[in-house]
Design an enzyme around this catalytic site. Structure first.
Site, PDB file in Angstrom:
ATOM      1  N   SER A 138      68.640   9.005   9.824  1.00 36.74           N
ATOM      2  CA  SER A 138      68.459   9.842  11.022  1.00 36.74           C
ATOM      3  C   SER A 138      67.825  11.166  10.629  1.00 36.74           C
ATOM      4  O   SER A 138      68.085  11.695   9.533  1.00 36.74           O
ATOM      5  CB  SER A 138      69.806  10.128  11.676  1.00 36.74           C
ATOM      6  N   TYR A 152      78.237  12.253  12.961  1.00 36.54           N
ATOM      7  CA  TYR A 152      77.012  11.431  12.886  1.00 36.54           C
ATOM      8  C   TYR A 152      76.168  11.846  11.681  1.00 36.54           C
ATOM      9  O   TYR A 152      75.727  10.997  10.899  1.00 36.54           O
ATOM     10  CB  TYR A 152      76.240  11.583  14.191  1.00 36.54           C
TER      11      TYR A 152
HETATM   12  P1  NDP Z   1      70.672   1.142  20.348  1.00 41.82           P
HETATM   13  O1  NDP Z   1      72.039   1.613  20.725  1.00 41.82           O
HETATM   14  O2  NDP Z   1      69.587   1.194  21.359  1.00 41.82           O
HETATM   15  O3  NDP Z   1      70.763  -0.349  19.755  1.00 41.82           O
HETATM   16  C1  NDP Z   1      71.762  -0.619  18.825  1.00 41.82           C
HETATM   17  C2  NDP Z   1      71.665  -2.041  18.332  1.00 41.82           C
HETATM   18  O4  NDP Z   1      72.700  -2.227  17.382  1.00 41.82           O
HETATM   19  C3  NDP Z   1      71.885  -3.073  19.418  1.00 41.82           C
HETATM   20  O5  NDP Z   1      71.140  -4.227  19.109  1.00 41.82           O
HETATM   21  C4  NDP Z   1      73.384  -3.317  19.307  1.00 41.82           C
HETATM   22  O6  NDP Z   1      73.773  -4.608  19.715  1.00 41.82           O
HETATM   23  C5  NDP Z   1      73.595  -3.242  17.826  1.00 41.82           C
HETATM   24  N1  NDP Z   1      74.950  -2.851  17.446  1.00 41.82           N
HETATM   25  C6  NDP Z   1      75.646  -1.764  17.846  1.00 41.82           C
HETATM   26  N2  NDP Z   1      76.855  -1.734  17.257  1.00 41.82           N
HETATM   27  C7  NDP Z   1      76.899  -2.833  16.448  1.00 41.82           C
HETATM   28  C8  NDP Z   1      77.872  -3.361  15.569  1.00 41.82           C
HETATM   29  N3  NDP Z   1      79.062  -2.762  15.400  1.00 41.82           N
HETATM   30  N4  NDP Z   1      77.582  -4.498  14.898  1.00 41.82           N
HETATM   31  C9  NDP Z   1      76.384  -5.141  15.071  1.00 41.82           C
HETATM   32  N5  NDP Z   1      75.432  -4.686  15.904  1.00 41.82           N
HETATM   33  C10 NDP Z   1      75.686  -3.538  16.580  1.00 41.82           C
HETATM   34  O7  NDP Z   1      70.294   2.013  19.073  1.00 41.82           O
HETATM   35  P2  NDP Z   1      68.882   2.556  18.528  1.00 41.82           P
HETATM   36  O8  NDP Z   1      67.888   1.474  18.520  1.00 41.82           O
HETATM   37  O9  NDP Z   1      68.590   3.819  19.210  1.00 41.82           O
HETATM   38  O10 NDP Z   1      69.301   2.938  17.045  1.00 41.82           O
HETATM   39  C11 NDP Z   1      69.063   2.091  15.922  1.00 41.82           C
HETATM   40  C12 NDP Z   1      69.359   2.886  14.655  1.00 41.82           C
HETATM   41  O11 NDP Z   1      68.531   4.057  14.638  1.00 41.82           O
HETATM   42  C13 NDP Z   1      70.795   3.389  14.547  1.00 41.82           C
HETATM   43  O12 NDP Z   1      71.214   3.339  13.210  1.00 41.82           O
HETATM   44  C14 NDP Z   1      70.684   4.849  15.011  1.00 41.82           C
HETATM   45  O13 NDP Z   1      71.725   5.631  14.485  1.00 41.82           O
HETATM   46  C15 NDP Z   1      69.337   5.204  14.437  1.00 41.82           C
HETATM   47  N6  NDP Z   1      68.703   6.349  15.058  1.00 41.82           N
HETATM   48  C16 NDP Z   1      68.355   6.322  16.381  1.00 41.82           C
HETATM   49  C17 NDP Z   1      67.745   7.432  16.948  1.00 41.82           C
HETATM   50  C18 NDP Z   1      67.340   7.479  18.382  1.00 41.82           C
HETATM   51  O14 NDP Z   1      66.948   8.574  18.850  1.00 41.82           O
HETATM   52  N7  NDP Z   1      67.397   6.368  19.140  1.00 41.82           N
HETATM   53  C19 NDP Z   1      67.478   8.629  16.155  1.00 41.82           C
HETATM   54  C20 NDP Z   1      67.866   8.550  14.769  1.00 41.82           C
HETATM   55  C21 NDP Z   1      68.459   7.436  14.261  1.00 41.82           C
HETATM   56  P3  NDP Z   1      74.617  -4.887  21.075  1.00 41.82           P
HETATM   57  O15 NDP Z   1      73.547  -5.252  22.048  1.00 41.82           O
HETATM   58  O16 NDP Z   1      75.509  -5.980  20.716  1.00 41.82           O
HETATM   59  O17 NDP Z   1      75.318  -3.622  21.440  1.00 41.82           O
END
Ligand code: NDP
Length: 243
Positions: A138, A152
């Site tokens: 991040s 976080y």
């Molecule tokens: P989203 O919340 O949009 O998507 C998260 C994904 O992870 C979904 O497919 C979800 O599946 C899955 N997921 C969540 N919890 C679990 C779990 N416990 N086990 C398995 N799968 C899980 O997130 P983003 O795409 O925004 O983020 C992706 C990564 O990027 C993360 O690590 C986030 O911290 C990082 N990030 C994002 C930023 C942003 O601005 N968006 C900025 C900086 C970093 P399900 O459909 O089952 O919930």
């Protein structure tokens, strides 16, 4: 990436889904994990298959130690090998310091740190020579622009140390490990129309949110053959958030 197999954790939505589809477009067969979004995960697999690649949706909760590691074994069982792990799963748990409970600490460490470690550990046992581990960190490991980000930022910062140590641990097998730090990216976790969106855009040099596809491009580069001499490194895809 023809003939390669990738596992993208948290691939049903957002950055993970965009990455899974990008790797499939580049020729890889791709497994994804999810917890809640079974239909969304199946849709991603259908899109992967429409590209002529094999896709696999695995329900595997990264907060559960056995499931986090187990997703790797199931990928190898069904798709036959493992070349690329994209450790994408992460949850945001933001809030003022006094409001954060020990349960909050446990939750964020379980998903954002322990799950990432256990998946990488399991993957390392299977990754072919020339394999790749790309972890999603991040921009808040580089710059925390205001209050509320203690848990976080702490959890994501652990992944930088993990990445550097993995690079040293796995280098003799020509396996690379790198970390990508997204800035504000328009996903369900952080919608570009959300209440904090304008403030986040203002911190970037480009004055806007990024797209999941813009992060996926960097992951695809690091996962590909051209990045064979790139390891233990951090890459910001953040619109200049940390500049
Ligand atoms: P989203 O919340 O949009 O998507 C998260 C994904 O992870 C979904 O497919 C979800 O599946 C899955 N997921 C969540 N919890 C679990 C779990 N416990 N086990 C398995 N799968 C899980 O997130 P983003 O795409 O925004 O983020 C992706 C990564 O990027 C993360 O690590 C986030 O911290 C990082 N990030 C994002 C930023 C942003 O601005 N968006 C900025 C900086 C970093 P399900 O459909 O089952 O919930």
């Amino acid at each position: 990436m023809h003939g390669k197999v990738a596992l993208v954790t948290g691939g049903s939505r957002g950055i993970g889904a965009a990455t899974a589809l990008r790797l499939a477009r580049d020729g890889a067969d791709v497994a994804i994990t999810y917890v809640q979004g079974e239909e969304a995960a199946k849709d991603v697999v259908r899109e992967i298959e429409a590209l002529g690649r094999r896709g696999l949706a695995l329900r595997a909760d990264s907060a559960d130690a056995d499931e986090a590691a187990g997703a790797v074994g199931r990928t190898v069982e069904v798709l036959g090998r493992l070349d690329v792990l994209v450790n994408n799963v992460g949850v945001g748990l933001l809030g003022p310091l006094p409001t954060l409970s020990p349960a909050d600490v446990d939750r964020i460490l379980a998903v954002n740190v322990r799950g990432v470690f256990l998946t990488a550990q399991a993957a390392a046992a299977h990754l072919a020579s020339g394999g790749r581990i790309v972890t999603i960190g991040s921009c808040m490991t580089q710059r925390v622009p205001g209050p509320g980000g203690t848990l976080y930022a702490m959890s994501k910062s652990a992944l930088t140390g993990l990445t550097k140590a993995l690079a040293r641990e796995l280098g003799d097998r020509s396996i690379t490990a790198n970390i990508v730090h997204p800035g504000p990216i328009d996903t369900d976790m952080n919608p570009a129309t959300g209440p904090y969106a304008a403030a986040q855009s203002a911190v970037t040099a480009l004055g806007r949110f990024g797209s999941a596809g813009e992060v996926a491009s960097m992951v695809a580069y690091l996962a590909g053959a051209e990045a064979g001499y790139v390891t233990g490194a951090e890459f910001a895809v953040d619109g200049g958030y940390a500049a």
